[in-house]
Design an enzyme around this catalytic site. Structure first.
Site, PDB file in Angstrom:
ATOM      1  N   LYS A 185       0.840  -1.211   0.000  1.00 17.99           N
ATOM      2  CA  LYS A 185       0.000   0.000   0.000  1.00 17.99           C
ATOM      3  C   LYS A 185       0.873   1.259   0.000  1.00 17.99           C
ATOM      4  O   LYS A 185       0.662   2.170  -0.801  1.00 17.99           O
ATOM      5  CB  LYS A 185      -0.930  -0.015   1.214  1.00 17.99           C
TER       6      LYS A 185
ATOM      7  N   ARG B 153      -3.454   3.030   8.642  1.00 17.97           N
ATOM      8  CA  ARG B 153      -3.752   1.721   8.030  1.00 17.97           C
ATOM      9  C   ARG B 153      -2.510   0.859   7.946  1.00 17.97           C
ATOM     10  O   ARG B 153      -1.408   1.353   7.780  1.00 17.97           O
ATOM     11  CB  ARG B 153      -4.257   1.922   6.594  1.00 17.97           C
TER      12      ARG B 153
ATOM     13  N   GLY C 199      -8.121  -7.438   4.751  1.00 19.94           N
ATOM     14  CA  GLY C 199      -8.985  -7.543   5.935  1.00 19.94           C
ATOM     15  C   GLY C 199      -8.352  -8.220   7.139  1.00 19.94           C
ATOM     16  O   GLY C 199      -9.004  -8.425   8.154  1.00 19.94           O
TER      17      GLY C 199
ATOM     18  N   MET D 206      -5.636  -7.202   8.961  1.00 20.63           N
ATOM     19  CA  MET D 206      -5.103  -6.327  10.007  1.00 20.63           C
ATOM     20  C   MET D 206      -6.013  -5.109  10.207  1.00 20.63           C
ATOM     21  O   MET D 206      -7.044  -4.994   9.572  1.00 20.63           O
ATOM     22  CB  MET D 206      -3.680  -5.921   9.652  1.00 20.63           C
TER      23      MET D 206
ATOM     24  N   ARG E 216      -3.689  -1.676  -6.111  1.00 17.15           N
ATOM     25  CA  ARG E 216      -2.836  -2.880  -6.024  1.00 17.15           C
ATOM     26  C   ARG E 216      -3.246  -3.832  -7.137  1.00 17.15           C
ATOM     27  O   ARG E 216      -4.338  -3.698  -7.703  1.00 17.15           O
ATOM     28  CB  ARG E 216      -2.980  -3.556  -4.661  1.00 17.15           C
TER      29      ARG E 216
ATOM     30  N   HIS F 143      -3.353 -44.021  -1.053  1.00 15.62           N
ATOM     31  CA  HIS F 143      -3.934 -44.676  -2.224  1.00 15.62           C
ATOM     32  C   HIS F 143      -5.033 -43.817  -2.828  1.00 15.62           C
ATOM     33  O   HIS F 143      -5.047 -43.531  -4.024  1.00 15.62           O
ATOM     34  CB  HIS F 143      -4.476 -46.050  -1.810  1.00 15.62           C
TER      35      HIS F 143
ATOM     36  N   SER G 274      14.649 -42.267 -13.227  1.00 14.63           N
ATOM     37  CA  SER G 274      13.449 -41.500 -12.917  1.00 14.63           C
ATOM     38  C   SER G 274      13.333 -41.406 -11.395  1.00 14.63           C
ATOM     39  O   SER G 274      13.264 -42.431 -10.711  1.00 14.63           O
ATOM     40  CB  SER G 274      12.217 -42.174 -13.509  1.00 14.63           C
TER      41      SER G 274
ATOM     42  N   CYS H 145       9.075 -38.837 -11.421  1.00 19.06           N
ATOM     43  CA  CYS H 145       7.707 -39.333 -11.581  1.00 19.06           C
ATOM     44  C   CYS H 145       6.968 -39.399 -10.249  1.00 19.06           C
ATOM     45  O   CYS H 145       5.864 -39.895 -10.176  1.00 19.06           O
ATOM     46  CB  CYS H 145       7.694 -40.681 -12.287  1.00 19.06           C
TER      47      CYS H 145
ATOM     48  N   TYR I 154      12.958 -34.227 -18.087  1.00 21.22           N
ATOM     49  CA  TYR I 154      11.495 -34.151 -18.085  1.00 21.22           C
ATOM     50  C   TYR I 154      10.928 -34.259 -16.671  1.00 21.22           C
ATOM     51  O   TYR I 154      11.627 -34.719 -15.753  1.00 21.22           O
ATOM     52  CB  TYR I 154      10.886 -35.246 -18.977  1.00 21.22           C
TER      53      TYR I 154
HETATM   54  C1  PEP Z   1       7.608 -42.713  -6.030  1.00 17.80           C
HETATM   55  O1  PEP Z   1       7.961 -43.412  -5.086  1.00 17.80           O
HETATM   56  O2  PEP Z   1       7.846 -41.510  -6.111  1.00 17.80           O
HETATM   57  C2  PEP Z   1       6.850 -43.311  -7.140  1.00 17.80           C
HETATM   58  C3  PEP Z   1       6.552 -42.601  -8.210  1.00 17.80           C
HETATM   59  O3  PEP Z   1       6.402 -44.588  -6.978  1.00 17.80           O
HETATM   60  P1  PEP Z   1       5.127 -44.993  -6.085  1.00 17.80           P
HETATM   61  O4  PEP Z   1       4.432 -43.755  -5.687  1.00 17.80           O
HETATM   62  O5  PEP Z   1       4.309 -45.886  -6.947  1.00 17.80           O
HETATM   63  O6  PEP Z   1       5.781 -45.716  -4.961  1.00 17.80           O
END
Ligand code: PEP
Ligand code: MG
Length: 907
Positions: A26, A97, A106, A108, A370, A488, A796, A863, A883
């Site tokens: 501000k 302010r 809102g 403070m 802002r 899961h 990976s 991954c 990747y």
């Molecule tokens: C991991 O462990 O990051 C992975 C991709 O395998 P999972 O989650 O199936 O154990």
């Protein structure tokens, strides 16, 4: 010497826009507006450094430190306004302010009309000839100051606010309904009674000295940095406590001086839709808090907005024009002035602005500007529109969009009006975004049956297991009482793009009684609930949802992102359908197919169980023969959906006991199927029990003890790819070995895979290219990556397991203590959601570097769930990964994050 006070006014300022860290958002913008000729009441900003000192060293130290500077700044404001602070004939009143580096709307405190006292009020009434306005300002000041500085505000919901009580009493006595109908005498009576209440509660008189009032207010703003609301907001938005707030003291301008005065808020574009449409609300004869407080109905700024509003509110055109005219109609000159200012500000800041203004007797003043908060859709549209208008360049347009906000564009969302009226029952983890409304079912079979009857269901479980998969597939959403972000339920739901709230600990689920008790209410099977997977909220009853529109803007943004990206984005997909969804979102390949997820469906689980329950190699091979064609056809589907791109298929990973039947009926069925006794089945199930399955017989340990599993899977993969090749489809298999900790484990598995591949090539009289690589998800693998790379075509990083094993937090049990850790600040973020860059990240970096010491061109990706989380994606870019891979619905988020990372890192 450090400068603690920065003045602004009359077109000059000591600060400017890029001093937000010191002056707060501000303060920096008030200075900047002065510099670009926008009318702003003069004032000064006390820096955030002072807040830090205040928190460390206290009030007396700070007052002493900045007293002379503040008095000099007040003198400057006096000179610019011609008023005098504390003077009864020609008084200067100020507002006080807060204003932190990041906006905390809102959270403070604010105090208006400061400087009024029993003598000033008389002088001012005389000077303005408008005693009603002056006394109205005074009673507001005493109330606000009392609440904020003198702690008069009730601390619990059940306490009565003494000021509100008095106000109601006086209104009742005078027979009026609205505050603005109170006479001058009634207002005077209010002030007297308010002050008596202050004396009664605090034991002190209300302060008469203007400077005493000022210091009280300044310190109250500093205190409000540490109030519960502000602390909670900071936690939610990851704002560090060290930042502190600045304090802005500014000459008052009055929107409540009569019918030529008013106040309001406005936006240079629509913050909900992104439309390039100036809009906002105002009230005639009112002060700032009236617009927000919702006591009077605010009116629209533009005529167009006003007509739209009337249509929604069911107000006739005649009524609208007479009772609720727009500013454009009621004060055309003021409207024009405001219109020009907002255009200027947007052009200057090159972003959509959220502004506050006050009109005092026909003169327009700006009190704040802002960058406006906005929805995901608006964020995308505004960035692209501004790019087309030539206001910003492509890189800026990309950096303007928060990747996570794209989520809102990809999932069904609740109707905004409906959600406002809904009751929150519980809060769990926002495991998979989106909105879901449906009838409660507790069992997967029932979910399938009910859906077949045309019902919409929400599957409610203590926790889910692979046996629930079918129920999860057909449900609108999934709610669990236990489990974290990589449980899961969470992983599977995200993969499906299905709304899921996990780990809502306050649910008491009774499977026998088929009830769920939460927030004092008992829900039965069939009752309606709603879930917001983006916030983790669970609501009572049905809430209407609307489908998101993937407008052209979204596509345009993705195209620009593509230009600036170095890493590619793959997807984690276990089915051709998921692979196709991800490909449509721009995924270039699959980074992880969890083959175990393919065994949950239909009869497959039986063949799988047969394999696990078999006593010898012959028995296992018999079952594997049944599984082979199923796997092969699955792989064909996935290769086809990702033709032309690499597809990483991981060999079987989970603990075997997850697959065996735990329920009596299923055990009987299996016994009959295999021609053995139920006792034998039970015995085998018990023998597979593990105390710590996450560290047990899983991953490559399975493939090493049961090499025939690896052989079957390798054959299914190679055969599938060759079958597609025969059809002219470009399949590119990459076989991945899970949970490797030593190079010997990997060597064992690659030998099996390569020998099976050679066998298949010989049988078919043809060859294909394929890769064999490994997950890096055990700390030892990261540390010995130079050895492991010798056996691997690619790495990976499985950061789910790597996080689990580095921190020593079980993925399945961390939900019990992580919330506490986060609340206490022991962890800043859930490490299963946001990569712990300093710890787990260090292992990742070591793994990448050591792997490439051995193989400089080693292909490296991620991954784990972090592959779709923007700050983790940025980290992956920094350490040079090729990747990232994430669930299908996160692909656009990862693509944008990857582009942003590359823009930042190539600066
Ligand atoms: C991991 O462990 O990051 C992975 C991709 O395998 P999972 O989650 O199936 O154990
Ligand atoms: Mg893993």
């Amino acid at each position: 010497m450090t400068k603690y006070v920065y003045t602004f006014g009359n077109g000059a300022a000591e600060g400017k826009a890029d001093m937000k860290n010191l002056l707060g958002g501000k303060g920096a913008n008030l200075a900047e507006m002065n510099l670009i000729g926008v009318p702003v009441p003069p004032g000064f900003t006390i820096t955030t450094d002072v807040c830090t000192l205040y928190n460390k060293l206290g009030r007396d130290y700070v007052v002493e430190l900045i007293k002379a500077d503040v008095e000099a700044a007040i003198a400057q404001v006096e000179a610019q306004t011609g008023g005098k602070f504390g003077d009864s004939t020609n008084p200067l009143l100020v507002s006080v302010r807060s204003g932190a580096r990041a906006s905390m709307p809102g959270m403070m405190d604010t105090i208006l009309n400061l400087g009024l006292n029993d003598t000033v009020v008389e002088g001012m009434a005389k000077k303005t000839g408008n005693p009603r306005f002056v006394w109205d300002s005074y009673r507001r000041f005493v109330q606000m100051y009392g609440d904020v500085v003198l702690d008069m505000k009730p601390t619990s919901k059940t306490d009565i606010d003494p000021f509100e009580e008095i106000l109601e009493e006086v209104k009742h006595e005078k027979g009026v309904i609205n505050d603005n109908e109170l006479s001058v005498d009634a207002l005077k009576e209010l002030v007297t009674k308010f002050k008596a209440a202050v004396k009664a509660k605090t034991g002190h008189d209300f302060p008469e000295s203007s400077y005493e009032q000022l210091w009280g207010a300044v310190c109250a703003v500093f205190n409000s940095w540490m109030n519960d609301r502000a602390i909670y907001y900071r936690q939610l938005n990851q704002i560090p406590e060290e930042w502190g707030t600045a304090v802005n003291v500014q000459a008052m301008v009055f929107g409540n001086m009569g019918l030529t005065s008013g106040t309001g808020v406005c936006f240079s574009r629509d913050a909900g839709t992104g439309e390039n449409l100036f809009n906002g609300e105002y009230l005639i004869n009112a002060q700032g808090e009236d617009v927000v407080a919702g006591i009077r109905t605010p009116q629209q700024i533009t005529k167009e907005g006003s007509i739209r509003w009337a249509a929604l509110a069911g107000v006739s055109e005649a009524d609208r024009a007479a009772k609720y005219p727009s500013l454009e109609e009621a004060m055309p000159e003021m409207y024009q002035a405001l219109f020009n200012i907002q255009k200027n500000l947007e052009k200057h800041y090159k972003d959509m602005q959220d502004m506050e203004f006050t009109i005092q007797e026909g003169k327009m003043w700006m009190l704040q500007t802002r960058s406006g908060k906005r929805t995901g859709a608006a964020m995308v549209q505004i960035a692209i529109d501004m790019l087309k208008e030539g206001l910003i360049d492509e890189k800026t347009a990309l950096l303007r969009v928060e990747p996570n906000k794209l989520d809102e564009l990809l999932h069904p969302v609740f109707d905004k009006k409906a959600i406002k009226a809904a009751r929150v029952l519980a809060k769990g983890l926002p495991a998979s975004p989106g909105a879901a409304t449906g009838q409660i079912v507790f069992f997967a079979d029932e979910a399938t049956e009910w859906v077949a009857e045309g019902k919409k269901v929400v599957l409610v479980r203590i926790e889910t297991s692979p046996e629930d998969l079918r129920g999860m597939t057909v449900a609108q959403g999934i709610l669990t009482a236990r489990g974290g972000m990589t449980s899961h339920a969470a992983v599977v739901a995200r993969g499906m793009g299905k709304c899921c709230v996990s780990g809502a600990g306050s649910l008491q689920i009774d499977y026998k009684a088929r009830t769920m008790v939460v927030d004092g209410k008992t829900f039965k099977e069939g009752d309606f609930i709603s879930l917001n997977g983006t916030t983790g909220e669970v609501y009572d009853g049905k809430i209407a949802t609307i489908d998101p529109e993937l407008s052209g803007y979204f596509g345009e943004l993705m195209e620009i992102a593509e230009k600036y990206t170095r890493m590619s984005v793959r997807t984690n997909a276990d089915t051709p359908k998921d692979a196709q969804i991800a490909r449509n979102f721009g995924a270039k390949g699959i980074g992880l197919t969890r083959t175990e997820h393919m065994f949950f469906e239909g009869d497959r689980i039986k063949a799988m169980r047969e394999m696990i329950l078999a006593d010898d190699v012959a028995g296992r091979e018999k079952a594997l023969e049944k599984l082979l064609p199923m796997q092969r056809s699955d792989f064909e589907g996935i290769f086809e959906a990702m033709a032309g791109y690499g597809v990483t298929i991981r060999l079987l990973d989970p603990p075997l006991h997850e697959f065996v039947p735990h329920e009596e009926a299923n055990q009987k069925e299996m016994a009959a199927e295999m021609g053995i006794s139920v006792e034998q089945v039970k015995h085998k199930v018990e023998s597979l029990h593990e105390f710590n399955p996450m560290l047990g017989h899983r991953g490559c340990r399975l493939g090493i003890t049961y090499p025939e599993i690896t052989a079957m899977q390798a054959r299914a993969i190679i055969e599938a790819a060759m079958n597609l090749k025969a059809k002219g489809i470009d399949a590119r298999p990459e076989i991945m070995v899970p949970l490797v900790g030593t190079v010997a484990e990997l060597k064992n598995q690659t030998e099996i895979i390569r020998s099976v591949a050679e066998k298949v090539f010989a049988e078919k009289g043809d060859r294909i290219d394929y890769l064999v690589g490994t997950m890096i998800e055990i700390p030892r693998a990261a540390l010995t990556a130079d050895h492991i790379a010798a056996e691997a075509d690619f790495f990976s990083f499985g950061t789910n397991d790597l996080t689990q094993m580095t921190l020593g937090y079980s993925r399945d049990d961390a939900g019990k203590f992580l919330p506490d850790y986060l609340n206490r600040g022991i962890l800043k973020q859930d490490p299963f959601q946001v990569l712990d860059q300093n710890g787990v990240g260090l292992l990742v970096e070591i793994g990448v570097n050591r792997g490439r010491q051995t193989k400089p061109d080693l292909k490296v990706g991620i991954c784990g769930e972090h592959g779709g989380e923007p700050s983790s994606v940025e980290f992956c870019d920094k350490v040079g990964m090729n990747y990232v891979s994430c669930s299908p619905y996160r692909v656009p988020i990862a693509r944008l994050a990857a582009a942003q990372a590359n823009i930042k890192h190539s600066k």
